[in-house]
Scaffold this active site. Structure first.
Site, PDB file in Angstrom:
ATOM      1  N   HIS A  77      60.949 -22.441  36.834  1.00  0.00           N
ATOM      2  CA  HIS A  77      60.353 -21.764  38.239  1.00  0.00           C
ATOM      3  C   HIS A  77      59.285 -20.878  37.852  1.00  0.00           C
ATOM      4  O   HIS A  77      59.078 -20.525  36.802  1.00  0.00           O
ATOM      5  CB  HIS A  77      61.693 -20.671  38.532  1.00  0.00           C
ATOM      6  CG  HIS A  77      62.064 -19.458  37.706  1.00  0.00           C
ATOM      7  ND1 HIS A  77      61.205 -18.332  37.996  1.00  0.00           N
ATOM      8  CD2 HIS A  77      62.937 -19.125  37.050  1.00  0.00           C
ATOM      9  CE1 HIS A  77      61.593 -17.527  37.259  1.00  0.00           C
ATOM     10  NE2 HIS A  77      62.695 -17.875  36.490  1.00  0.00           N
ATOM     11  N   ASP A  79      57.857 -18.767  39.870  1.00  0.00           N
ATOM     12  CA  ASP A  79      57.461 -17.277  40.498  1.00  0.00           C
ATOM     13  C   ASP A  79      58.006 -16.182  39.341  1.00  0.00           C
ATOM     14  O   ASP A  79      58.847 -16.732  38.192  1.00  0.00           O
ATOM     15  CB  ASP A  79      58.181 -17.147  41.596  1.00  0.00           C
ATOM     16  CG  ASP A  79      59.863 -17.374  41.475  1.00  0.00           C
ATOM     17  OD1 ASP A  79      60.076 -18.445  40.822  1.00  0.00           O
ATOM     18  OD2 ASP A  79      60.723 -16.829  42.249  1.00  0.00           O
ATOM     19  N   ASP A 110      59.979 -15.285  31.191  1.00  0.00           N
ATOM     20  CA  ASP A 110      60.856 -15.779  32.700  1.00  0.00           C
ATOM     21  C   ASP A 110      59.862 -16.300  33.721  1.00  0.00           C
ATOM     22  O   ASP A 110      59.562 -15.420  34.492  1.00  0.00           O
ATOM     23  CB  ASP A 110      61.705 -14.455  32.724  1.00  0.00           C
ATOM     24  CG  ASP A 110      62.721 -14.969  34.006  1.00  0.00           C
ATOM     25  OD1 ASP A 110      62.882 -16.093  34.168  1.00  0.00           O
ATOM     26  OD2 ASP A 110      63.186 -13.750  34.714  1.00  0.00           O
ATOM     27  N   GLU A 145      62.905 -18.676  43.044  1.00  0.00           N
ATOM     28  CA  GLU A 145      63.906 -18.561  42.276  1.00  0.00           C
ATOM     29  C   GLU A 145      64.396 -17.173  42.082  1.00  0.00           C
ATOM     30  O   GLU A 145      65.423 -16.789  41.971  1.00  0.00           O
ATOM     31  CB  GLU A 145      64.000 -19.121  40.796  1.00  0.00           C
ATOM     32  CG  GLU A 145      65.035 -19.424  40.055  1.00  0.00           C
ATOM     33  CD  GLU A 145      65.250 -18.159  39.120  1.00  0.00           C
ATOM     34  OE1 GLU A 145      66.535 -18.273  38.413  1.00  0.00           O
ATOM     35  OE2 GLU A 145      64.653 -17.337  38.894  1.00  0.00           O
ATOM     36  N   GLU A 146      63.257 -16.334  41.666  1.00  0.00           N
ATOM     37  CA  GLU A 146      63.624 -14.840  41.639  1.00  0.00           C
ATOM     38  C   GLU A 146      64.385 -14.125  42.960  1.00  0.00           C
ATOM     39  O   GLU A 146      65.094 -13.277  42.641  1.00  0.00           O
ATOM     40  CB  GLU A 146      62.159 -14.379  41.248  1.00  0.00           C
ATOM     41  CG  GLU A 146      61.872 -14.401  39.883  1.00  0.00           C
ATOM     42  CD  GLU A 146      62.647 -14.065  38.902  1.00  0.00           C
ATOM     43  OE1 GLU A 146      63.803 -13.656  38.926  1.00  0.00           O
ATOM     44  OE2 GLU A 146      62.309 -14.147  37.423  1.00  0.00           O
ATOM     45  N   GLU A 171      64.816 -22.219  31.196  1.00  0.00           N
ATOM     46  CA  GLU A 171      64.795 -20.778  31.059  1.00  0.00           C
ATOM     47  C   GLU A 171      64.835 -20.383  29.699  1.00  0.00           C
ATOM     48  O   GLU A 171      65.392 -21.128  28.593  1.00  0.00           O
ATOM     49  CB  GLU A 171      66.030 -20.102  31.941  1.00  0.00           C
ATOM     50  CG  GLU A 171      65.809 -20.351  33.405  1.00  0.00           C
ATOM     51  CD  GLU A 171      65.409 -19.255  34.040  1.00  0.00           C
ATOM     52  OE1 GLU A 171      64.838 -18.389  33.469  1.00  0.00           O
ATOM     53  OE2 GLU A 171      65.769 -19.339  35.434  1.00  0.00           O
ATOM     54  N   HIS A 409      62.147  -9.752  33.081  1.00  0.00           N
ATOM     55  CA  HIS A 409      61.970  -8.785  33.970  1.00  0.00           C
ATOM     56  C   HIS A 409      61.780  -7.099  33.130  1.00  0.00           C
ATOM     57  O   HIS A 409      61.618  -6.354  33.938  1.00  0.00           O
ATOM     58  CB  HIS A 409      63.237  -8.359  34.744  1.00  0.00           C
ATOM     59  CG  HIS A 409      63.800  -9.517  35.566  1.00  0.00           C
ATOM     60  ND1 HIS A 409      64.607  -9.699  36.406  1.00  0.00           N
ATOM     61  CD2 HIS A 409      63.042 -10.837  35.703  1.00  0.00           C
ATOM     62  CE1 HIS A 409      64.783 -10.651  37.183  1.00  0.00           C
ATOM     63  NE2 HIS A 409      63.709 -11.618  36.503  1.00  0.00           N
TER      64      HIS A 409
END
Length: 439
Positions: A77, A79, A110, A145-146, A171, A409
Site C-alpha cells: 500500500h 498510503d 509501513d 489501506e491505512e 508489509e 505509525h
C-alpha cells in the site's frame, strides 16, 4: 535458479532502491491523497521496462511484467498515516533521512520499502530471464489501506476480475516470513436516554450511566478467564478446543481483544442529563471468530440485555472517496486469515529464503542479533490487505517485507537498506521456486 546472480543483482540495485525509497518518503500521501506517490511509482516502473502500467478508477497502480497465464502478485500500500507530534521526531519525516544503514521517514517501513523491493525484484527477474513464458508478475501500489485495509483489493478483484495464483504481502516482517494475522472489525454501540435538568437527574434517564455499565462488561469480555463459573467469559476462551474448533490456529495467531476506542454523547447542555451515548469498539478477532459472533457477543452482555431496546449494536461502514473521488462502500469488517505452514506458497517462500539466506532471520549489523532470536515463520500483530485477498476471496497470501512492524505509525520511522536488498532477492527467487514446488 541462478541464486548467486540474484543476490548479486539485488546488491547491484541497492543504491537505486535507496534513492527510490527516499523519493517516495519525500512525497506526503495519507489515505485519499496518494496521487503524487502513485505517479512516482509508475514513473519508476516505466523506466525499468515494465510491460504494462495501469492506474484503475480507484487510483490503485498495477504494474505488469511477463505474458504467461500464471499471475503472481506483490502487493504494497502506498498510503501512510499522519506524523503525529513533530516534537517526537529527531528528523524531518518528509526529508528522506539517510544514514549508513537506514532510510527514515513516514511510510518507510509501513510500507513504501516493500513496494520498492517488489519493483526491483521483478526487474531482477527480467534482467536474468527468470520470467519465462508461464508467468505474469504484478506489482501493486494500492490506496486507502491505512483507512480501510483490503478495500483496494476488493475493488481490484471484483471490478477488474484480477485473481492471482497467490499474493505476497510486502508489509514489514522484521526479517521473518509471516503467514497470517488476526482479523478486526469496528463496532458501534448506541444507547438512548432521556434528558432533564441536571438539578434533578432522577427525572431523566442518563445514557452515559447506562454506557458505563456496558463498558464494564466489555472490559470483562477482554480481561476475564473462560472458566465455567465465569459469567462473562473472556475472549481467551477461543484458545481452547472446548469453545473453538479452530483453536490451534487461534493459538498461533493469538487471542482476540476488544477495547473502547471512542466515546460520544448528546445533551442539551452541561447542566442536563445526557440523552444519548455511543462508543466505538476496536475488536481484534482470532481464528474461529466471525463478525456475526462478535456482534452477538456484545448483544448478549448482561448490561446490554438489561437495557433492552435502548441499546443497539452495529458495525461501521466505510464510504470515503479515494483520491480519484471514487466511493466504494464496504463494511468495516476485516477477516482473520492464516495460510498453512505446509501450503505450497509457504513452502516455496521458505525454501527461497533458506537457499538465499539460511534458516534464521537475517538483517543489517544493527538488527541481525535480535532478529536471530525470533522464529523465522511467524505472524503479524497488525492488519494487512490480506483480510480481503485471502480473508474475503480465499486467494493465498504470504508475507515478507523490508522494515519492522514496530516501526509502523511510530515517530522516527525507518527501514534498513539491507532489508531492501534481501526482500528484492527473495521476491525474484520465489516465483521460480513456486513453479518447482508445484511441478
Amino acid at each position: 535458479m541462478k541464486l548467486d546472480k540474484i543476490k548479486m543483482r539485488a546488491e547491484h540495485y541497492k543504491d537505486d532502491m535507496v534513492r527510490f525509497l527516499r523519493d517516495l518518503v519525500k512525497i506526503p500521501g495519507e489515505s485519499g491523497f496518494e496521487k503524487a506517490k502513485v505517479k512516482r511509482v509508475a514513473e519508476e516502473m516505466r523506466k525499468l521496462g515494465f510491460d504494462r502500467v495501469d492506474i484503475d478508477s480507484m487510483g490503485n497502480l498495477l504494474g505488469y511484467m511477463g505474458k504467461g497465464e500464471m499471475l503472481i502478485a506483490f502487493d504494497g500500500h502506498i498510503d501512510h498515516v499522519g506524523v503525529g507530534n513533530l516534537e517526537n521526531w529527531t528528523f524531518d519525516p518528509f526529508d528522506g533521512y539517510e544514514s549508513d544503514e537506514e532510510v527514515g521517514g513516514r511510510g518507510g517501513s509501513d510500507q513504501l520499502g516493500g513496494i520498492v523491493s517488489a519493483v526491483y525484484g521483478v526487474k531482477i527477474m527480467k534482467d536474468l530471464d527468470l520470467i519465462g513464458d508461464k508467468l505474469t508478475l504484478l506489482v501493486t501500489a494500492t490506496v486507502q489501506e491505512e483507512d480501510c485495509d483490503g478495500l483496494c483489493w476488493d475493488y481490484i478483484i471484483k471490478e477488474s476480475g484480477i485473481k492471482p495464483e497467490f499474493v505476497v504481502l510486502t508489509e514489514p516482517t522484521d526479517g521473518g516470513i509471516y503467514r497470517g494475522q488476526r482479523g478486526r472489525m469496528e463496532i458501534r454501540v448506541d444507547v438512548k436516554g432521556v434528558s432533564c435538568h441536571g438539578s434533578a437527574p432522577d427525572r431523566g434517564d442518563n445514557a452515559i450511566y447506562k454506557m458505563a455499565d456496558i463498558l464494564q462488561d466489555v472490559r470483562c469480555l477482554n480481561e476475564n478467564d473462560g472458566n465455567d463459573n465465569t459469567e462473562i467469559k473472556g475472549l481467551v476462551k477461543m484458545l481452547f478446543e472446548k469453545f473453538n474448533s479452530e483453536w490451534e490456529q487461534a493459538r498461533f495467531l493469538g487471542r482476540g481483544t476488544i477495547t473502547a476506542s471512542e466515546i460520544f454523547f448528546t445533551s442539551p447542555s452541561r447542566c442536563a442529563v445526557a440523552d444519548s451515548c455511543s462508543v466505538s469498539l476496536d475488536r481484534r478477532m482470532t481464528a474461529g471468530e466471525t463478525w456475526e459472533s462478535c456482534l452477538d457477543e456484545i448483544r448478549n452482555l448482561p448490561a446490554v440485555i438489561k437495557y433492552g431496546d435502548d441499546v443497539s449494536v452495529s458495525m461501521y461502514n466505510y464510504d470515503r472517496p479515494s483520491y480519484t473521488d471514487l466511493v466504494y462502500p464496504i463494511e468495516c469488517y476485516f477477516p482473520t486469515w492464516v495460510i498453512p505452514e505446509d501450503h505450497p506458497v509457504t513452502k516455496a517462500l521458505t525454501r527461497s529464503y533458506y537457499k538465499l539466506y539460511g534458516a534464521s532471520r537475517f538483517g543489517s549489523a544493527g538488527t541481525d542479533e535480535e532478529r536471530k532470536k525470533r522464529a523465522l515463520i511467524d505472524k503479524w500483530t497488525f492488519s494487512t490487505n490480506g483480510v480481503t485477498i485471502m480473508g474475503r476471496h480465499a486467494i493465498p497470501c504470504i508475507g515478507f517485507g523490508p522494515g519492522a512492524e514496530a516501526e509502523a505509525h511510530a515517530p522516527n520511522e525507518k527501514t534498513w537498506k539491507q532489508d531492501l536488498v534481501t526482500a528484492a532477492a527473495v521476491y525474484a527467487t520465489l516465483p521460480g521456486m513456486y513453479l518447482d514446488t508445484t511441478g
